[in-house]
Design a protein around this motif. Structure first.
Motif, PDB file in Angstrom:
ATOM      1  N   GLY A 148       4.220  -8.624 -75.166  1.00 42.30           N
ATOM      2  CA  GLY A 148       4.033  -9.035 -73.605  1.00 42.30           C
ATOM      3  C   GLY A 148       4.157 -10.156 -72.950  1.00 42.30           C
ATOM      4  N   ASP A 149       3.929 -10.275 -72.035  1.00 41.56           N
ATOM      5  CA  ASP A 149       4.000 -11.717 -71.194  1.00 41.56           C
ATOM      6  C   ASP A 149       2.838 -12.488 -71.290  1.00 41.56           C
ATOM      7  OD1 ASP A 149       6.302 -10.457 -70.217  1.00 41.56           O
ATOM      8  OD2 ASP A 149       5.249  -9.527 -68.396  1.00 41.56           O
ATOM      9  N   ALA A 150       1.880 -12.464 -71.988  1.00 39.55           N
ATOM     10  CA  ALA A 150       0.749 -13.337 -72.164  1.00 39.55           C
ATOM     11  C   ALA A 150       1.291 -14.746 -72.640  1.00 39.55           C
ATOM     12  CB  ALA A 150      -0.153 -12.662 -73.197  1.00 39.55           C
ATOM     13  N   GLU A 151       0.742 -15.701 -72.056  1.00 36.94           N
ATOM     14  CA  GLU A 151       1.072 -17.047 -72.333  1.00 36.94           C
ATOM     15  C   GLU A 151       0.142 -17.671 -73.492  1.00 36.94           C
ATOM     16  OE1 GLU A 151       3.868 -18.792 -71.497  1.00 36.94           O
ATOM     17  OE2 GLU A 151       4.248 -16.628 -70.566  1.00 36.94           O
ATOM     18  N   THR A 152      -0.950 -16.860 -73.881  1.00 42.81           N
ATOM     19  CA  THR A 152      -1.757 -17.539 -74.876  1.00 42.81           C
ATOM     20  C   THR A 152      -2.371 -16.207 -75.497  1.00 42.81           C
ATOM     21  OG1 THR A 152      -3.903 -17.432 -73.436  1.00 42.81           O
ATOM     22  CG2 THR A 152      -2.653 -19.389 -73.556  1.00 42.81           C
ATOM     23  N   LEU A 153      -2.767 -16.618 -77.171  1.00 43.47           N
ATOM     24  CA  LEU A 153      -3.338 -15.669 -77.859  1.00 43.47           C
ATOM     25  C   LEU A 153      -4.757 -15.604 -77.687  1.00 43.47           C
ATOM     26  CD1 LEU A 153      -3.079 -13.689 -80.229  1.00 43.47           C
ATOM     27  CD2 LEU A 153      -3.158 -15.626 -81.784  1.00 43.47           C
ATOM     28  N   SER A 154      -5.321 -14.649 -76.754  1.00 46.99           N
ATOM     29  CA  SER A 154      -6.640 -14.812 -76.438  1.00 46.99           C
ATOM     30  C   SER A 154      -7.597 -14.421 -77.568  1.00 46.99           C
ATOM     31  CB  SER A 154      -6.855 -13.532 -75.520  1.00 46.99           C
ATOM     32  OG  SER A 154      -6.695 -12.247 -76.174  1.00 46.99           O
ATOM     33  N   GLY A 155      -7.092 -13.983 -79.079  1.00 44.24           N
ATOM     34  CA  GLY A 155      -7.941 -13.813 -80.042  1.00 44.24           C
ATOM     35  C   GLY A 155      -8.451 -15.027 -80.487  1.00 44.24           C
TER      36      GLY A 155
END
Length: 568
Positions: A148-155
């Protein structure tokens, strides 16, 4: 969990390490602090934790990099870059690591949480082409970042400069070892990284920068790799007293003579009984012996050719006299009384982790499982399986079905000692007795690996002979080998029911439930027969008695043991 191909021990031309280091060749050089290690396969030169494939490239990575946790001599996880074991949230979904302060990479940059975040983010990148995506695909935000478009890996969350939290979207039975033992790369080295551009990691794969005790000084693919101490590494008192290490490529036919002459100090992970026996009688040499996590195994091509038929795979396996091979290749015809009390090889039940703390005894055969398929040598049973599957013997003595000849092409590495014993056995059992059109194609190691792994060469082989090293005490390595679409599933096995079982076994925090599910996995894999474990191994590190305190174990190889080792 660190699981890697060790894809082991092809022949290579031995070249003098002195050409690489500028010092005299020999066991201690001019200052008494150079260790020369003999290896008999050339390096790929991929020294990035994100992309390496072979255990010899991994030796370089171990010399240079560190991880948050590391296995000790008792195969237990201990803090390395972390200050302590991670804290685990009540629901098991978050692992929090605190990092040591004052640690520096060899380029002088400080280790902090950003380095950890980068390491795991890179493996989630949509442009990432390495084989370690399973180290991050269970973390929160993986799909959003990867697809997707997420700019960071939230995990992977930076709590502060020295604290990192890993948030699991799906539980994993091996999450602590999976996250904890992965080598940490330098954010400073890749400060221009942006999502979608992992090419820079590949471009710098031969330029390792880590926080470990050594740095790579010189490297020549088929000659040697030379290491010097990392002056930014803070060793404890009395540790890492060896100043320089040379990993020198030697031919299998001359490596023992090099050890006896003193041009090589150490031959790690030896398993040739004649060489081990001879070394045990040499007054200047000694050895360490330990049960290993390694296996030699056949890979069957489950996608193309005759071995796409499970009946063919089963018949071929029943027709391999593995016990005779082990008795022939791994028996001591000579050796000291002590070495003859040990056993270099054994016949495993399954291609799975023999040092698993949960199911290792089933893998090694110490514990019987009535639902497992046991492939004890039975040539008549092999013939019957082929007859029942419609592979009938033609006028030329070779089997065929629907106009397709039962051709089995083996690709392997030339110069492997084991093949001198194995191939005549296969030619007789498969070629003469079963009626298989058996062919062999022996090449250089890297060529063979490319053939087995390449999509454009999937129709060029049916069987390959390789080695695998399980890098933890977990059962989860079989997911990499057998789950549909995994990079390490070189057999190209695809079975939806097995995939579901593998997911059940992996994605839980309940050890008892995981073990029960993996037991079912093992039973199903034994029937599908994508791999056949030819032999498990007990390793011998052969070395000059001038080397002291080299204490090695299954998950603590010679690189790790350099912390206490000295040269007289």
């Amino acid at each position: 969990m660190k699981t890697s191909h060790y894809l082991k021990k092809a022949g290579a031309v031995c070249m003098a390490a002195a050409m690489m280091t500028g010092c005299a060749s020999g066991s201690s050089g001019t200052n008494g602090k150079t260790l020369t290690v003999g290896l008999n396969t050339g390096f790929n030169g991929i020294f990035s934790p994100l992309y390496y494939q072979t255990v010899y490239d991994d030796y370089v990575i171990e010399m240079v990099y560190q991880s948050m946790l590391s296995y000790d001599r008792d195969n237990q996880l201990q803090p390395e870059l972390a200050t302590e074991q991670p804290t685990i949230s009540e629901d098991g979904s978050t692992l929090t690591f605190k990092l040591k302060k004052g640690v520096k990479f060899s380029d002088g940059s400080k280790l902090d949480a950003d380095d950890v975040v980068l390491t795991f983010t890179a493996m989630a990148d949509p442009s990432y082409t390495g084989r370690f995506s399973t180290y991050v695909d269970y973390l929160e935000g993986y799909k959003e970042y990867h697809e997707g478009d997420a700019e960071t890996l939230s995990g992977v969350e930076k709590i502060d400069d020295y604290t990192v939290a890993f948030h699991l979207a799906t539980p994993r039975i091996d999450a602590i070892s999976q996250v904890g033992t992965f080598p940490i790369i330098s954010n400073s080295q890749f400060k221009k990284y942006k999502k979608g551009d992992t090419k820079m990691f590949e471009d710098k794969a031969s330029e390792p920068i880590g926080t470990g005790p050594y740095v790579l000084k010189k490297f020549q693919k088929d000659s040697a790799a030379t290491f010097v101490k990392n002056d930014k590494f803070k060793a404890k008192d009395g540790e890492y007293q060896i100043d320089n290490v040379v990993m020198k490529i030697c031919d299998t036919s001359t490596e023992l003579q090099e050890l006896q002459k003193g041009t090589v100090d150490l031959l790690p992970q030896a398993d040739n009984a004649d060489k081990v026996g001879t070394a045990s009688l040499d007054k200047n040499l000694t050895y360490n012996n330990y049960a290993s996590s390694s296996m030699q195994y056949f890979i069957y091509n489950c996608e193309a050719g005759a071995t796409a038929d499970p009946a063919v795979r089963q018949a071929l396996t029943y027709a391999i006299d593995r016990q005779s091979f082990v008795d022939s290749y791994y028996s001591f015809s000579k050796g000291s009384k002590d070495v003859k009390k040990t056993q270099p090889g054994f016949v495993p039940v399954l291609m799975a982790n023999p040092i698993s703390s949960q199911l290792g005894d089933i893998v090694t055969g110490k514990e019987k499982d009535d639902n497992m398929t046991y492939y004890d040598y039975d040539i008549e049973k092999a013939k019957q399986i082929l007859d029942d599957a419609g592979w009938t013997v033609g006028s030329d003595g070779k089997r065929e079905k629907d106009g397709q000849k039962l051709t089995v092409r083996m690709v392997s590495t030339k110069g492997k000692d084991q093949l001198d014993t194995m191939l005549p056995m296969l030619e007789k059992a498969w070629g003469e007795e079963l009626g298989v059109d058996f062919k062999t194609n022996l090449s250089e190691f890297n060529t063979m690996v490319a053939t087995v792994q390449g999509d454009d060469t999937v129709n060029d082989w049916e069987v390959s002979y390789m080695g695998w090293q399980f890098g933890s005490g977990d059962d989860t390595g079989i997911n990499l080998l057998c789950q549909t679409g995994q990079t390490d599933n070189t057999a190209r096995l695809s079975d939806p029911d097995l995939d579901a079982l593998l997911d059940t076994a992996l994605h839980t925090t309940d050890q008892a439930a995981s073990t029960a599910a993996y037991k079912e996995v093992y039973e199903k894999v034994s029937a599908l027969c994508p791999y056949v474990a030819i032999n498990g191994l007990s390793y011998y590190d052969l070395y000059n008695k001038k080397i002291k305190n080299l204490d090695t174990a299954a998950l603590y190889d010679f690189v790790k043991a350099l912390d206490k080792a000295t040269i007289e």
